[in-house]
Motif scaffolding. Structure first.
Motif, PDB file in Angstrom:
ATOM      1  N   ALA A 165      -4.961  -1.472   0.609  1.00  0.00           N
ATOM      2  CA  ALA A 165      -5.454  -0.878   2.171  1.00  0.00           C
ATOM      3  C   ALA A 165      -6.698  -1.884   3.009  1.00  0.00           C
ATOM      4  O   ALA A 165      -7.341  -2.335   4.155  1.00  0.00           O
ATOM      5  N   THR A 166      -7.938  -2.213   1.598  1.00  0.00           N
ATOM      6  CA  THR A 166      -8.781  -2.960   2.086  1.00  0.00           C
ATOM      7  C   THR A 166      -8.749  -4.435   2.224  1.00  0.00           C
ATOM      8  O   THR A 166      -9.606  -5.514   3.175  1.00  0.00           O
TER       9      THR A 166
ATOM     10  N   GLY B  72      -4.568   5.247  -7.199  1.00  0.00           N
ATOM     11  CA  GLY B  72      -5.467   5.159  -6.463  1.00  0.00           C
ATOM     12  C   GLY B  72      -6.127   4.192  -6.115  1.00  0.00           C
ATOM     13  O   GLY B  72      -6.682   3.610  -4.816  1.00  0.00           O
ATOM     14  N   SER B  73      -7.164   2.950  -7.041  1.00  0.00           N
ATOM     15  CA  SER B  73      -7.777   2.209  -6.756  1.00  0.00           C
ATOM     16  C   SER B  73      -6.959   0.619  -6.106  1.00  0.00           C
ATOM     17  O   SER B  73      -7.151   0.353  -5.081  1.00  0.00           O
TER      18      SER B  73
ATOM     19  N   GLN C 236       0.695  -0.915   0.078  1.00  0.00           N
ATOM     20  CA  GLN C 236      -0.099   0.061  -0.243  1.00  0.00           C
ATOM     21  C   GLN C 236       0.726   1.026   0.040  1.00  0.00           C
ATOM     22  O   GLN C 236       0.291   2.364  -0.476  1.00  0.00           O
TER      23      GLN C 236
ATOM     24  N   VAL D 163      -4.235   1.508  -4.583  1.00  0.00           N
ATOM     25  CA  VAL D 163      -4.172   1.956  -2.828  1.00  0.00           C
ATOM     26  C   VAL D 163      -4.935   1.484  -2.600  1.00  0.00           C
ATOM     27  O   VAL D 163      -5.143   0.729  -1.274  1.00  0.00           O
ATOM     28  N   ALA D 164      -6.373   1.161  -2.973  1.00  0.00           N
ATOM     29  CA  ALA D 164      -7.238   1.120  -2.018  1.00  0.00           C
ATOM     30  C   ALA D 164      -7.428   0.116  -1.697  1.00  0.00           C
ATOM     31  O   ALA D 164      -7.685  -0.466  -0.329  1.00  0.00           O
ATOM     32  N   ALA D 165      -7.567  -1.127  -2.617  1.00  0.00           N
ATOM     33  CA  ALA D 165      -7.624  -2.427  -2.821  1.00  0.00           C
ATOM     34  C   ALA D 165      -6.662  -3.277  -1.885  1.00  0.00           C
ATOM     35  O   ALA D 165      -6.818  -3.955  -0.563  1.00  0.00           O
TER      36      ALA D 165
END
Lengths: 175, 145
Positions: free
Chosen positions: A168-169, A161-162, A142, A164-166
């Protein structure tokens, strides 16, 4: 052009599929970012290329392709070692492969064979340890994606950005 | 497609925050216990971002879109299950607005947009977990489907 390049002696060329292996062996857990330029294409052509055609710098997102494939491989290895986690881990492995595919498309390279992306370490013997190890990998990944997103041109920022977010999730899903 | 300016992208994110705050008003009353606390915290996060955006857009001399009295919800909230589903949906939708702002921003503004995208995507996963929805994650959070 009628010149053909010498295939080199005891070396691999860009077209040689085995070059992916030698590169991937270098893919230790934390050294992903230094790759990308380690395999200089067509070493045998230096004589002709020297002044007028410098090798273009590797795309800054190239290491993220390898990173995504390495993550997918780590998940698959843990899912194999701990079948009770497979339902949770396999969809995440597929997500990382989807990221690698999309990144490769954006930077215009062929996706390296996922099968040869062997994880650097064996999964932990207990399921909780395996999950914790994957969470740690996701956290590091991440951070590298965050840096890539901050530095990216506009047309790449949303994809990064997606990613990074993935990542994190995934840490949340592994809790 | 013309890329929206940073001001336009942030104004769009602000409109999404208004709608999220409205939705959490409907969600919270259907929840209890830990889920209700989580909804309250989520609503507070959206209020903080709303307030920061209003200040930011005003300072920059940009257009500050007005809040509305009500927002159409994608489906009626009648019980705990529909409230949890809507909470996950609200987070995913606001995440999408912040994701869209990434391309229009640089530097600290992009960092801010990315932080919102990540926070909301993670919270969507948490809501899906609470609701018992699968899968817990999506491959490209915030990407229009």
């Amino acid at each position: 052009m009628v010149l053909t390049w010498p295939v080199g002696i005891g070396r691999t060329t860009q077209r040689d599929q085995t070059s992916g292996h030698s590169r991937r062996k270098l893919l230790g857990a934390g050294v992903l970012l230094v790759l990308g330029g380690t395999v200089t294409p067509l070493t045998g052509c230096d004589l002709f290329d020297r002044d007028d055609e410098p090798t273009p710098p590797p795309d800054p997102l190239r290491p993220m392709v390898d990173e995504s494939l390495a993550l997918a491989a780590a998940y698959r290895a843990s899912a194999t070692a701990h079948p009770e986690l497979a339902d949770r881990l396999n969809p995440i492995a597929e997500t990382h492969t989807a990221h690698a595919t999309e990144l490769a498309r954006v930077i215009g390279v062929t996706l390296p064979s996922a099968a040869s992306a062997a994880p650097s370490t064996a999964p932990a013997a207990d399921p909780n340890g395996a999950r914790a190890a994957l969470r740690a990998l996701e956290k590091t990944a991440q951070q590298s994606a965050t840096a890539a997103c901050a530095a990216a041109p506009a047309e790449r920022a949303a994809l990064l950005g997606s990613i990074v977010a993935a990542r994190a999730t995934h840490q949340e899903a592994l809790k | 497609m013309r890329q929206p300016s940073a001001g336009e992208a942030l104004a769009s994110a602000l409109s999404a925050e208004y709608a999220a705050i409205y939705a959490y008003g409907r969600i919270g009353v259907r929840l209890s216990g830990a889920a209700r606390d989580a909804a309250r915290q989520a609503e507070a996060a959206h209020r903080r971002r709303r307030d920061a955006l209003v200040v930011q857009l005003t300072t920059a001399g940009g257009v500050v879109p007005p809040d509305r009295a009500g927002y159409a919800l994608p489906f009626p909230v009648t019980d705990r299950a529909s409230a949890l589903r809507l909470a996950a949906e609200v987070e995913e939708r606001t995440a999408a607005h912040w994701r869209a702002a990434l391309a229009s921003t640089t530097g600290a503004d992009r960092d801010q947009a990315l932080a919102a995208l990540v926070e909301y995507a993670v919270r969507a996963t948490r809501w899906r977990k609470t609701a018992g929805l699968t899968p817990l994650t999506v491959p490209f959070p915030g990407r229009p489907t």
